[in-house]
Motif scaffolding. Sequence first.
Motif, short mmCIF file in Angstrom:
data_model
loop_
_atom_site.label_atom_id
_atom_site.label_comp_id
_atom_site.label_asym_id
_atom_site.label_seq_id
_atom_site.Cartn_x
_atom_site.Cartn_y
_atom_site.Cartn_z
N VAL A 294 0.76 -1.28 -0.09
CA VAL A 294 -0.23 -0.11 0.03
C VAL A 294 0.69 1.20 -0.13
CG1 VAL A 294 -1.82 1.34 1.28
CG2 VAL A 294 -1.82 -1.13 1.22
N ARG A 295 1.86 1.14 0.96
CA ARG A 295 2.79 2.38 1.00
C ARG A 295 3.48 2.77 -0.34
NH1 ARG A 295 3.83 0.94 6.93
NH2 ARG A 295 5.32 -0.57 6.33
N ASN B 246 2.59 2.05 -3.11
CA ASN B 246 1.60 2.51 -4.42
C ASN B 246 1.07 4.07 -4.27
OD1 ASN B 246 0.51 0.31 -6.28
ND2 ASN B 246 0.71 -0.93 -4.64
N LYS B 247 1.18 4.32 -2.71
CA LYS B 247 0.68 5.74 -2.27
C LYS B 247 1.96 6.54 -2.95
CE LYS B 247 -0.21 8.55 1.50
NZ LYS B 247 -0.73 8.51 3.10
N GLN B 248 3.24 6.09 -2.76
CA GLN B 248 4.56 6.73 -3.04
C GLN B 248 4.49 6.97 -4.44
OE1 GLN B 248 8.00 4.97 -1.60
NE2 GLN B 248 9.29 6.73 -2.31
N HIS C 14 -0.41 6.41 -6.83
CA HIS C 14 -1.83 5.64 -7.21
C HIS C 14 -3.07 6.36 -6.62
CE1 HIS C 14 -4.71 2.68 -8.17
NE2 HIS C 14 -3.67 2.03 -8.97
N GLU C 15 -3.86 6.83 -7.53
CA GLU C 15 -5.11 7.63 -6.95
C GLU C 15 -5.97 7.09 -6.16
OE1 GLU C 15 -7.40 8.73 -10.13
OE2 GLU C 15 -7.82 6.56 -10.72
N VAL D 166 -5.03 5.12 -3.41
CA VAL D 166 -4.43 5.04 -2.04
C VAL D 166 -3.69 6.36 -1.62
CG1 VAL D 166 -4.31 2.72 -2.12
CG2 VAL D 166 -2.43 3.96 -2.75
N ALA D 167 -3.86 7.47 -2.68
CA ALA D 167 -3.24 8.73 -2.21
C ALA D 167 -3.56 9.25 -1.05
CB ALA D 167 -3.52 9.57 -3.31
N ASP D 168 -4.47 9.19 -0.40
CA ASP D 168 -4.89 9.81 0.83
C ASP D 168 -4.99 8.76 2.05
OD1 ASP D 168 -5.05 12.26 -0.46
OD2 ASP D 168 -7.20 11.94 -1.15
N TRP D 169 -4.56 7.55 1.79
CA TRP D 169 -4.67 6.65 2.81
C TRP D 169 -3.65 6.75 3.96
CZ3 TRP D 169 -5.66 1.05 0.83
CH2 TRP D 169 -6.78 1.09 0.01
N TYR E 98 -1.63 -1.28 -10.05
CA TYR E 98 -1.24 -1.33 -8.62
C TYR E 98 -0.35 -2.62 -8.47
CZ TYR E 98 -2.77 -1.45 -3.52
OH TYR E 98 -2.91 -1.42 -2.32
#
Length: 414
Positions: free
Chosen positions: A65-66, A68-70, A73-74, A76-79, A374
């Motif tokens: 998850v981290r 993909n956020k880095q 990825h739209e 998970v961007a705000d997770w 993803y």
Amino acid sequence: MSKTAVAPVIPSADPPDLPVVEDVSTRLTSVELFAGAGGLALGCQMAGFKSVATVERDRWACDTVRENKQRGHELVADWNVYEGDVRKFEWSVVTEDVALVAGGPPCQPFSTGGLAKAADDPRDMFPATAEIIAGLRPKAFIIENVRGLTRSAFADYYEYIQLRLALPTAIAKQGEEWIEHLHRLRAAIGNRQRYGLNYIVMPTLVNAADYGVPQQRHRVFIVGFRGDLDVEWTFPAATHSKHALLHSQWITGEYWEEHEVPKSKRPERPKAQVPEYLIADEPKQRWRTVRDALVGLPEPTLRPSRTVLNHELQPGARSYPGHTGSPLDMPAKALKAGGHGVPGGENMLRNVDGSIRYFTVRESARLQTFPDDYELHGSWGEAMRQLGNAVPVLLGQVVAESVHKALIKEGFNS
């Protein structure tokens, strides 16, 4: 692990049209427990929920998850990802009014492949889930688990789980065994209002293939709405069927024509009777198959693909009695959490000519309906473990969207 940016490849046999919700005014807050690599959480995000806390104890899954956020990825961007035990998380940091709690507690206590010790398994997280719901008081919850939970051997504990979620503040007394607590909950449920916080709980056993997932994955969903909200809701109706698939393959031939498969390359017609006519009240969309899921993917090689994430051939697949893999022209068997030697060969593809090979991580992600952009973190075995533990994203989206619509319809959008 490749960091090459690639464009998503879309299968030709489209799943139901469930786009990502773009209207931020209709987004509702959610908390994800036991989030894993994000299957159910991604589905909730696509359905219109915004995660304010995503909790998972496994480092590899959190890294997925981290990373993909880095990468931006739209979905998970705000997770806000918290790595650790849900029982040790400081829930007081969640100050928002939570609309939804979603999660899949560890399935090993109830899985046919596990020790099946239920309440005696330290990995049983249903009591912890009820305690978190008691603290957050969400408007609704979606809890997912394996169908082994519905086995007759677990009948009492399955009932206990439902009653525990229905009355989350009716906690066990000091030293009270769960079976004793069950007897008290049975007596209390008839007067649920005296506890204040209570939920109308609706369990449903479903096959993911019936909802457009190219995999026969049977799972239990336990959905609850807070009793004071008076929400009307039923589990989403199935949208796809086996009969429609067989009809398109062996009566109209549309399936083979769509994939441009000549007669010499088709499997033998099933010996069981194929319906000449579709049943009137049965879904007309056909089950999606492994072949459908893999459309657009190049044949994997031992070298990582330069155009597709997580697409590399894993050698060593073997077929033997009872370990035969998933046929190309049916939905896949339910992927297992692991790599080599799992029962039934669920993580293998069986071609029409009988040849077999392991699914790549990307192919497995397709079977679990994860977006093509993803990326799964870790080795093949580690990524397969994450995928095997995941809720199919599309199935999560279908269920979460129905809950979202029910809440929005009643005006609970704040």
